[in-house]
Write an enzyme that holds these catalytic residues in place. Structure first.
Site, short mmCIF file in Angstrom:
data_model
loop_
_atom_site.label_atom_id
_atom_site.label_comp_id
_atom_site.label_asym_id
_atom_site.label_seq_id
_atom_site.Cartn_x
_atom_site.Cartn_y
_atom_site.Cartn_z
N ASP A 61 -30.64 13.22 -26.75
CA ASP A 61 -29.30 13.53 -26.23
C ASP A 61 -28.41 12.30 -26.18
O ASP A 61 -27.32 12.33 -25.60
CB ASP A 61 -29.37 14.21 -24.86
CG ASP A 61 -29.93 13.30 -23.77
OD1 ASP A 61 -30.64 12.33 -24.11
OD2 ASP A 61 -29.66 13.55 -22.58
N SER A 100 -33.70 15.64 -23.47
CA SER A 100 -33.64 14.20 -23.73
C SER A 100 -34.64 13.76 -24.79
O SER A 100 -34.59 14.19 -25.93
CB SER A 100 -33.83 13.46 -22.41
OG SER A 100 -33.54 12.09 -22.53
#
Length: 448
Positions: A242, A101
């Protein structure tokens, strides 16, 4: 072994904590747990972000899945919410995403979705961890082994899904888009050009190590400056590595965070009769100003633990349609089963076009209370010790009493990084900064 799963999957430094062996065993355990009792061969879709370790860990994860008889569809580089959507579209049993992430490139992780596109609840994660601890897998042989196929339509199918979420084009809108050198690099250019937006795309040249580096939703400075220096730009949009987060910059170059996005979209949904049960779901980190905004506009505010999975659980349990986090994880439940940065961008841009008002004016619906966040880096042992440290507990209690009803103190263990997060809110900026610094120093001296 401590608990593997944090608030958003398994995460660690690639090659150190997040090893190939661990990835392989996560694949084996996930396929075993998620397909228990089913007779047909399991099917798993797998996506990844752009960091250098994603190919390595993806290969190990796919090998683990195939070793217990699961077939794998490799989606390539796609956003995390694309995996959540495509697991349903491709009728798979599970979806996995290789990503850490918003973390820097040395980190990587694995997020797992069930066949209906939802992140796994705690009990299924616990079952996966138990299998990994016991190293108890039934390995396939011969024609029972799984196979890997490579999907060439994943980006197209996901982009079409996003486009279908708004009723109009973005023709005539000039925007600046920061892809964080991450997964959005594979989708954002197509998405915005096909919708007719005049989009200036930034940080869309991933090289394996520049994901989130000085760009994206964790580093907004370059986007703010780009919007200020682009004549006619109505907004800037920033994603994380992401692309499950989205933050905005208004036409003046000022940041519009997730709380403001929820306030703007929530008020619009309320006016159009789309805000189910007149409720918006946030977390304990949601700014107090947001709760006051909800009260002033006749809405209910429900707060959960930090993590968009907990926001979604509350939404599913009560039937709510909008929820999210200050960090930019926003869930529009009518269109998605998880936070989706590009979906969020489309919803707010469509709203801007429909109402004809500048984003800076829309953001005035909410007044943000001063908030200070200090992150303290600690060891894994320090994170565990935090829960039993009496000195820290006493200091937190004293600071809460000092602020009273005029503010709040929240000190918590990060579910995604080796950090203790100290958050203080209140009317007096100097006071809350002093309290945050004092508590951070105590945490540092006690646990670091």
């Amino acid at each position: 072994m401590g608990r593997l799963f944090g608030t958003d999957g398994v995460r660690g430094i690639a090659g150190e904590d997040m090893t190939c062996e661990l990835a392989m065993n996560i694949g084996r355990a996930a396929a075993t747990v998620l397909t228990y009792g089913r007779r047909r061969r399991p099917l798993v879709v797998m996506g990844k972000d752009t960091r250098i370790s994603s190919d390595m860990l993806g290969a190990a994860l796919a090998a683990g899945l195939c070793s217990v008889g699961a077939n794998v569809i490799d989606l390539g580089v796609v956003p995390t919410p694309a995996v959540a959507y495509l697991v349903m579209k491709y009728k798979a049993d599970a979806g996995v995403m290789i990503s850490a992430s918003h973390n820097p490139y040395p980190f990587n992780g694995i997020k797992i979705f069930g066949g209906e596109g939802f992140k796994l609840p705690d009990d299924l994660e616990d079952q996966i961890e138990t299998l990994i601890e016991q190293n108890r897998f039934t390995l396939a042989t011969g024609d029972g082994l799984g196979q890997i196929s490579h999907c060439t339509t994943a980006v197209r199918d996901y982009v079409e899904h996003l486009k279908s979420s708004i009723p109009t084009s973005l023709e005539g809108m000039k925007i600046v888009v920061d892809c964080a050198n991450g997964s959005a690099s594979a989708t954002a250019g197509q998405l915005f050009s096909q919708l007719g937006a005049d989009a200036q795309i930034l940080s869309a040249a991933p090289d394996g190590v520049n994901i989130n580096e000085g760009c994206g939703s964790t580093h907004m400075e370059a986007l703010c400056e780009a919007v200020r220096s682009t004549p006619g730009a109505v907004a800037g949009v920033a994603f994380d590595g992401d692309a499950d987060r989205c933050l905005f910059v208004d036409e003046n170059g000022d940041v519009v965070d997730g709380d403001f996005i929820m306030a703007i979209c929530g008020l619009d949904m309320q006016e159009r009769g789309k805000l189910r049960r007149n409720t918006i779901v946030g977390t304990v980190l949601t700014n107090l100003g947001f709760a006051r905004f909800c009260e002033a506009n006749g809405m209910h505010f429900a707060a959960t633990k930090v993590g968009d999975r907990y926001v979604l659980e509350e939404m599913e349990q009560e039937g709510y349609t909008l929820g999210g986090e200050q960090s930019g994880h926003i869930i529009f439940r009518d269109y998605a089963t998880t936070g989706d940065g590009q979906l969020t961008a489309l919803q707010l841009l469509c709203l801007l076009k429909r109402c004809g008002k500048p984003l800076s004016q829309l953001a005035k619906v909410m007044t943000r209370l001063p908030q200070v966040m200090v992150n303290v880096k600690v060891s894994a042992a320090g994170k565990l010790e935090f829960y039993n440290n009496d000195a820290i507990k006493t200091a937190i209690r004293e600071k809460k009493e000092l602020l009273g009803d005029a503010g709040r103190v929240l000190v918590r263990v990060s579910g995604t990084e080796p950090l203790i997060r100290v958050m203080v809110e209140g009317q007096d900026e100097a006071l809350i900064q002093s309290i945050a610094d004092e508590l951070a120093q105590l945490v540092r001296s006690e646990l670091a």
